[in-house]
Design a protein around this motif. Structure first.
Motif, mmCIF file in Angstrom:
data_model
loop_
_atom_site.group_PDB
_atom_site.id
_atom_site.type_symbol
_atom_site.label_atom_id
_atom_site.label_comp_id
_atom_site.label_asym_id
_atom_site.label_seq_id
_atom_site.Cartn_x
_atom_site.Cartn_y
_atom_site.Cartn_z
ATOM 1 N N GLY A 15 -70.515 -6.767 -8.405
ATOM 2 C CA GLY A 15 -69.905 -8.350 -7.619
ATOM 3 C C GLY A 15 -67.735 -8.100 -7.771
ATOM 4 N N GLY A 16 -67.332 -7.117 -7.781
ATOM 5 C CA GLY A 16 -66.488 -6.899 -6.968
ATOM 6 C C GLY A 16 -66.480 -5.983 -5.680
ATOM 7 N N SER A 17 -65.074 -6.247 -5.166
ATOM 8 C CA SER A 17 -64.642 -5.818 -3.827
ATOM 9 C C SER A 17 -63.908 -4.558 -3.858
ATOM 10 N N LEU A 18 -64.674 -3.663 -2.909
ATOM 11 C CA LEU A 18 -64.139 -2.305 -2.820
ATOM 12 C C LEU A 18 -63.463 -2.021 -0.843
ATOM 13 N N ARG A 19 -62.551 -1.648 -0.296
ATOM 14 C CA ARG A 19 -62.104 -1.291 0.685
ATOM 15 C C ARG A 19 -61.962 0.557 1.246
ATOM 16 N N LEU A 20 -63.030 1.427 1.690
ATOM 17 C CA LEU A 20 -62.835 2.546 1.741
ATOM 18 C C LEU A 20 -62.219 2.756 3.406
ATOM 19 N N SER A 21 -61.545 3.751 3.167
ATOM 20 C CA SER A 21 -60.503 3.864 4.417
ATOM 21 C C SER A 21 -60.893 5.599 4.447
ATOM 22 N N CYS A 22 -61.045 5.954 6.380
ATOM 23 C CA CYS A 22 -61.514 6.997 6.210
ATOM 24 C C CYS A 22 -60.469 7.596 7.909
ATOM 25 N N ALA A 23 -59.173 8.937 7.599
ATOM 26 C CA ALA A 23 -58.336 8.728 8.686
ATOM 27 C C ALA A 23 -58.452 10.060 8.741
ATOM 28 N N ALA A 24 -58.865 10.524 10.217
ATOM 29 C CA ALA A 24 -58.762 11.412 11.159
ATOM 30 C C ALA A 24 -57.427 12.002 11.631
ATOM 31 N N SER A 25 -56.718 13.527 11.310
ATOM 32 C CA SER A 25 -55.938 13.510 11.762
ATOM 33 C C SER A 25 -56.418 15.237 13.125
ATOM 34 N N GLY A 26 -55.575 15.221 13.497
ATOM 35 C CA GLY A 26 -55.834 16.417 14.847
ATOM 36 C C GLY A 26 -56.434 15.821 16.363
ATOM 37 N N THR A 27 -56.984 17.247 16.623
ATOM 38 C CA THR A 27 -57.506 17.024 17.869
ATOM 39 C C THR A 27 -57.988 16.158 17.528
ATOM 40 N N ILE A 28 -58.410 15.212 18.517
ATOM 41 C CA ILE A 28 -59.596 14.390 18.408
ATOM 42 C C ILE A 28 -59.569 13.496 19.196
ATOM 43 N N PHE A 29 -60.407 12.931 20.027
ATOM 44 C CA PHE A 29 -60.916 11.630 21.433
ATOM 45 C C PHE A 29 -61.806 10.717 20.490
ATOM 46 N N PHE A 30 -60.564 10.113 19.359
ATOM 47 C CA PHE A 30 -61.403 8.847 18.666
ATOM 48 C C PHE A 30 -62.057 8.646 18.349
ATOM 49 N N ARG A 31 -61.329 7.274 19.525
ATOM 50 C CA ARG A 31 -61.589 6.633 20.295
ATOM 51 C C ARG A 31 -63.062 6.197 21.116
ATOM 52 N N LEU A 32 -63.237 7.364 20.749
ATOM 53 C CA LEU A 32 -64.715 8.467 21.627
ATOM 54 C C LEU A 32 -65.801 8.206 20.965
ATOM 55 N N VAL A 33 -65.858 8.488 19.859
ATOM 56 C CA VAL A 33 -66.882 9.086 18.751
ATOM 57 C C VAL A 33 -67.404 8.002 17.874
ATOM 58 N N THR A 34 -68.328 8.267 17.340
ATOM 59 C CA THR A 34 -69.083 7.622 16.466
ATOM 60 C C THR A 34 -68.226 8.171 15.152
ATOM 61 N N VAL A 35 -68.861 6.967 14.126
ATOM 62 C CA VAL A 35 -67.984 7.339 12.393
ATOM 63 C C VAL A 35 -69.057 6.463 11.539
ATOM 64 N N ASP A 36 -69.612 8.174 10.694
ATOM 65 C CA ASP A 36 -70.474 7.309 9.462
ATOM 66 C C ASP A 36 -70.005 7.786 8.417
ATOM 67 N N TRP A 37 -70.692 6.087 7.694
ATOM 68 C CA TRP A 37 -70.135 6.688 6.036
ATOM 69 C C TRP A 37 -71.844 6.697 5.583
ATOM 70 N N TYR A 38 -71.357 7.682 4.463
ATOM 71 C CA TYR A 38 -72.859 8.004 3.878
ATOM 72 C C TYR A 38 -72.592 7.955 2.569
ATOM 73 N N ARG A 39 -73.110 7.936 1.538
ATOM 74 C CA ARG A 39 -72.940 7.987 0.445
ATOM 75 C C ARG A 39 -73.804 8.905 -0.832
ATOM 76 N N GLN A 40 -73.680 9.943 -1.870
ATOM 77 C CA GLN A 40 -74.743 10.229 -2.320
ATOM 78 C C GLN A 40 -74.171 10.490 -3.572
ATOM 79 N N ALA A 41 -75.649 9.197 -4.407
ATOM 80 C CA ALA A 41 -75.582 9.749 -5.965
ATOM 81 C C ALA A 41 -76.236 10.549 -6.038
ATOM 82 N N PRO A 42 -75.619 10.637 -8.087
ATOM 83 C CA PRO A 42 -76.310 12.037 -8.270
ATOM 84 C C PRO A 42 -77.517 11.993 -8.873
#
Length: 113
Positions: A15-42
């Protein structure tokens, strides 16, 4: 060279909440790319949780619709995953993929009482 760093994972009660962040650094036209979140359970295969395109269009895996929200801040080169009403089955390592090319190390989310 592009580096990707996820953060925000934690142990939270059902029932709780979390906010995950995904930060990029380096040379990338970030605004032009798709970003996806994945998960893997055991013991399970990695699955796509949510994605956001360059124009802000979003998509979600069925079990998280209505509970998770993906958003992006191009100025900060960061994508967020707001996760509400968390369930034990959301427990997994969450990773983001930038531009269908660059991966981070992942962040652990554990939902347990």
């Amino acid at each position: 060279q592009v580096q990707v760093v996820e953060s925000g994972g934690d142990l939270v009660q059902p029932g709780g909440s979390l906010r995950l962040s995904c930060a990029a650094s380096g040379t990338i036209f970030f605004r032009l790319v798709t970003v996806d979140w994945y998960r893997q359970a055991p013991g399970k295969q990695r699955e796509l949780v949510a994605g956001i395109t360059s124009d802000g269009s979003t998509n979600y895996e069925g079990s998280v619709k209505g509970r998770f929200t993906i958003s992006r801040d191009n100025a900060k080169k960061t994508v967020y995953l707001q996760m509400n009403n968390l369930k034990p089955e959301d427990t997994a390592v969450y990773s983001c993929n930038i531009g269908r090319q660059f991966w981070g190390q992942g962040t652990q989310v554990t939902v347990s009482s």
